[in-house]
Design an enzyme around this catalytic site. Structure first.
Site, PDB file in Angstrom:
ATOM      1  N   CYS A 152       6.990  -0.799   6.119  1.00 13.56           N
ATOM      2  CA  CYS A 152       6.520   0.447   5.518  1.00 13.56           C
ATOM      3  C   CYS A 152       7.611   0.936   4.574  1.00 13.56           C
ATOM      4  O   CYS A 152       8.794   0.896   4.924  1.00 13.56           O
ATOM      5  CB  CYS A 152       6.261   1.476   6.614  1.00 13.56           C
ATOM      6  SG  CYS A 152       5.692   3.065   5.996  1.00 13.56           S
ATOM      7  N   LEU A 153       7.198   1.398   3.396  1.00 13.57           N
ATOM      8  CA  LEU A 153       8.192   1.877   2.428  1.00 13.57           C
ATOM      9  C   LEU A 153       8.924   3.125   2.941  1.00 13.57           C
ATOM     10  O   LEU A 153       9.982   3.460   2.418  1.00 13.57           O
ATOM     11  CB  LEU A 153       7.526   2.160   1.083  1.00 13.57           C
ATOM     12  CG  LEU A 153       6.915   0.932   0.396  1.00 13.57           C
ATOM     13  CD1 LEU A 153       6.177   1.347  -0.865  1.00 13.57           C
ATOM     14  CD2 LEU A 153       7.980  -0.108   0.079  1.00 13.57           C
TER      15      LEU A 153
ATOM     16  N   GLY B  42       0.838  -1.190   0.000  1.00  8.67           N
ATOM     17  CA  GLY B  42       0.000   0.000   0.000  1.00  8.67           C
ATOM     18  C   GLY B  42       0.871   1.236   0.000  1.00  8.67           C
ATOM     19  O   GLY B  42       2.087   1.165   0.226  1.00  8.67           O
TER      20      GLY B  42
ATOM     21  N   HIS C   9      -3.065   0.770   8.544  1.00  6.73           N
ATOM     22  CA  HIS C   9      -1.703   1.292   8.381  1.00  6.73           C
ATOM     23  C   HIS C   9      -1.692   2.483   7.418  1.00  6.73           C
ATOM     24  O   HIS C   9      -1.116   3.531   7.731  1.00  6.73           O
ATOM     25  CB  HIS C   9      -0.786   0.164   7.876  1.00  6.73           C
ATOM     26  CG  HIS C   9       0.603   0.595   7.545  1.00  6.73           C
ATOM     27  ND1 HIS C   9       1.711   0.133   8.227  1.00  6.73           N
ATOM     28  CD2 HIS C   9       1.088   1.456   6.608  1.00  6.73           C
ATOM     29  CE1 HIS C   9       2.795   0.708   7.729  1.00  6.73           C
ATOM     30  NE2 HIS C   9       2.449   1.504   6.732  1.00  6.73           N
ATOM     31  N   GLU C  10      -2.323   2.314   6.257  1.00  2.00           N
ATOM     32  CA  GLU C  10      -2.286   3.383   5.247  1.00  2.00           C
ATOM     33  C   GLU C  10      -3.032   4.630   5.722  1.00  2.00           C
ATOM     34  O   GLU C  10      -2.567   5.757   5.507  1.00  2.00           O
ATOM     35  CB  GLU C  10      -2.858   2.890   3.912  1.00  2.00           C
ATOM     36  CG  GLU C  10      -2.090   1.738   3.266  1.00  2.00           C
ATOM     37  CD  GLU C  10      -0.597   1.990   3.157  1.00  2.00           C
ATOM     38  OE1 GLU C  10      -0.190   3.152   2.987  1.00  2.00           O
ATOM     39  OE2 GLU C  10       0.181   1.021   3.268  1.00  2.00           O
TER      40      GLU C  10
ATOM     41  N   GLN D 139       3.294   9.962   1.604  1.00  2.00           N
ATOM     42  CA  GLN D 139       4.603   9.306   1.469  1.00  2.00           C
ATOM     43  C   GLN D 139       5.366   9.778   0.234  1.00  2.00           C
ATOM     44  O   GLN D 139       6.581   9.598   0.172  1.00  2.00           O
ATOM     45  CB  GLN D 139       4.447   7.776   1.414  1.00  2.00           C
ATOM     46  CG  GLN D 139       4.008   7.164   2.740  1.00  2.00           C
ATOM     47  CD  GLN D 139       3.912   5.672   2.634  1.00  2.00           C
ATOM     48  OE1 GLN D 139       2.914   5.138   2.185  1.00  2.00           O
ATOM     49  NE2 GLN D 139       4.969   4.966   3.025  1.00  2.00           N
TER      50      GLN D 139
ATOM     51  N   HIS E  90      -1.162   7.019   7.926  1.00  3.09           N
ATOM     52  CA  HIS E  90      -0.270   7.975   7.252  1.00  3.09           C
ATOM     53  C   HIS E  90      -0.963   9.321   7.024  1.00  3.09           C
ATOM     54  O   HIS E  90      -0.299  10.362   6.984  1.00  3.09           O
ATOM     55  CB  HIS E  90       0.172   7.422   5.884  1.00  3.09           C
ATOM     56  CG  HIS E  90       1.296   6.434   5.947  1.00  3.09           C
ATOM     57  ND1 HIS E  90       2.555   6.761   6.390  1.00  3.09           N
ATOM     58  CD2 HIS E  90       1.356   5.128   5.600  1.00  3.09           C
ATOM     59  CE1 HIS E  90       3.350   5.694   6.306  1.00  3.09           C
ATOM     60  NE2 HIS E  90       2.645   4.679   5.840  1.00  3.09           N
TER      61      HIS E  90
HETATM   62 NI    NI Z   1       3.494   2.815   5.428  1.00  2.00          NI
END
Ligand code: NI
Length: 177
Positions: free
Chosen positions: A100-101, A47, A142-143, A52, A146
């Site tokens: 997480c990226l 995701g 999670h997303e 981000q 952000h």
């Molecule tokens: Ni993330």
């Protein structure tokens, strides 16, 4: 095909509250989603949230058939979710490993609601409304975090369950980010 660079933990833009989208179906919104999809797929992400890549809007994407970074979990439908709202169902929480990226190479054990109802809109403004559980519910939580400036370590009660993927799971063939 535009792969955008992903902000990493420590960048103050990851801690901002993102703004709701007010205009649907615009070329700018479609272009943002195209860039997000290209970036997520290039990085093998499950995701991605617009903040981000430095865009402070309440836009997330997620979903995959089989994800090399999460080989142990099932499919999650590919979804665009704009202005999302989450309501926990039942209140039960469960621990699960997340990456997480924006924290490349790391994993942490994070408690999340096991089951949630979520709503949001697709790129055209069509309402999406689903009740989900398991990894699907985890990815959405999670997303959406952000969008409120929250990264998964901020949800962790036990920092001894936080570390490098290659150390935590030495026998697992997880690609380095
Ligand atoms: Ni993330």
């Amino acid at each position: 095909m535009t792969v955008r660079s992903i902000l990493r933990m420590g960048d103050p833009r990851l801690q901002q509250i993102a703004e709701p989208v007010s205009d649907f179906g615009t070329p700018a919104l479609q272009a943002l989603l195209d860039d997000m999809r290209d970036t997520m797929q290039a990085m093998n992400g499950a995701g991605l949230a617009a903040p981000q890549i430095g865009i402070p809007l309440r836009v997330v994407i997620f979903g995959f058939r089989h994800n090399a970074r999460y080989p142990e979990v099932g499919e999650v439908p590919e979804t665009v979710l704009i202005n999302p709202q989450i309501t926990p169902v039942g209140g039960v929480m469960e621990d699960g490993w997340e990456g997480c990226l924006s924290l490349p190479g790391l994993r942490g054990l994070v408690p999340r609601f096991s089951q949630i109802h979520y709503t949001g809109h697709d790129v055209s403004g069509v309402l999406i409304s689903r009740t989900v559980s398991g990894f699907h519910a985890r990815v959405v939580q999670h997303e959406c975090d952000h969008l409120d400036g929250i990264l998964y370590p901020m949800r962790m009660p036990d920092m001894s369950k936080f570390g490098f993927t290659s150390e935590l799971f030495p026998q697992q063939q997880v690609p380095e980010e």
